[in-house]
Motif scaffolding. Sequence first.
Motif, PDB file in Angstrom:
ATOM      1  N   LEU A   7       0.875  -1.399  -0.029  1.00 11.65           N
ATOM      2  CA  LEU A   7       0.186   0.058   0.000  1.00 11.65           C
ATOM      3  C   LEU A   7       0.791   1.363   0.014  1.00 11.65           C
ATOM      4  CD1 LEU A   7      -2.881  -0.864   2.432  1.00 11.65           C
ATOM      5  CD2 LEU A   7      -3.024  -0.566  -0.159  1.00 11.65           C
ATOM      6  N   ALA A   8       1.749   1.228   0.726  1.00 16.65           N
ATOM      7  CA  ALA A   8       2.769   2.547   0.885  1.00 16.65           C
ATOM      8  C   ALA A   8       3.478   2.612  -0.367  1.00 16.65           C
ATOM      9  CB  ALA A   8       4.017   2.079   1.935  1.00 16.65           C
ATOM     10  N   LYS A   9       3.716   1.459  -1.271  1.00 12.27           N
ATOM     11  CA  LYS A   9       4.465   1.820  -2.459  1.00 12.27           C
ATOM     12  C   LYS A   9       3.351   2.189  -3.556  1.00 12.27           C
ATOM     13  CE  LYS A   9       7.012  -0.816  -6.040  1.00 12.27           C
ATOM     14  NZ  LYS A   9       6.640   0.154  -6.937  1.00 12.27           N
ATOM     15  N   GLN A  10       2.351   1.757  -3.526  1.00 13.02           N
ATOM     16  CA  GLN A  10       1.098   2.238  -4.303  1.00 13.02           C
ATOM     17  C   GLN A  10       0.776   3.738  -4.171  1.00 13.02           C
ATOM     18  OE1 GLN A  10      -2.218  -0.497  -3.901  1.00 13.02           O
ATOM     19  NE2 GLN A  10      -1.000  -2.207  -4.779  1.00 13.02           N
ATOM     20  N   ALA A  11       0.725   4.211  -2.724  1.00  4.88           N
ATOM     21  CA  ALA A  11       0.401   5.538  -2.702  1.00  4.88           C
ATOM     22  C   ALA A  11       1.895   6.339  -3.169  1.00  4.88           C
ATOM     23  CB  ALA A  11       0.453   5.688  -1.079  1.00  4.88           C
TER      24      ALA A  11
END
Length: 72
Positions: A7-11
Amino acid sequence: MAGIDDLAKQAGDFIEQNKDKIQEVLKSEQAEDISDKLLDGIGEAVKKIAPDEHDGMIDDVKGNIDKAVGNE
């Protein structure tokens, strides 16, 4: 924790791909109006609970944040 990392990478990817649009929104008249109302409310609330000698510092912080958001 892999889900959180994903999720952090996608954000981060989303922000990087849309940074121009995000910057445009942050510098808009609508953002200015919202930030002014929000900052004024928060500033007054903090002044009510903080000692009076901190009012200038609160105004300085509010001013610095206001410069970063909106178009004024």
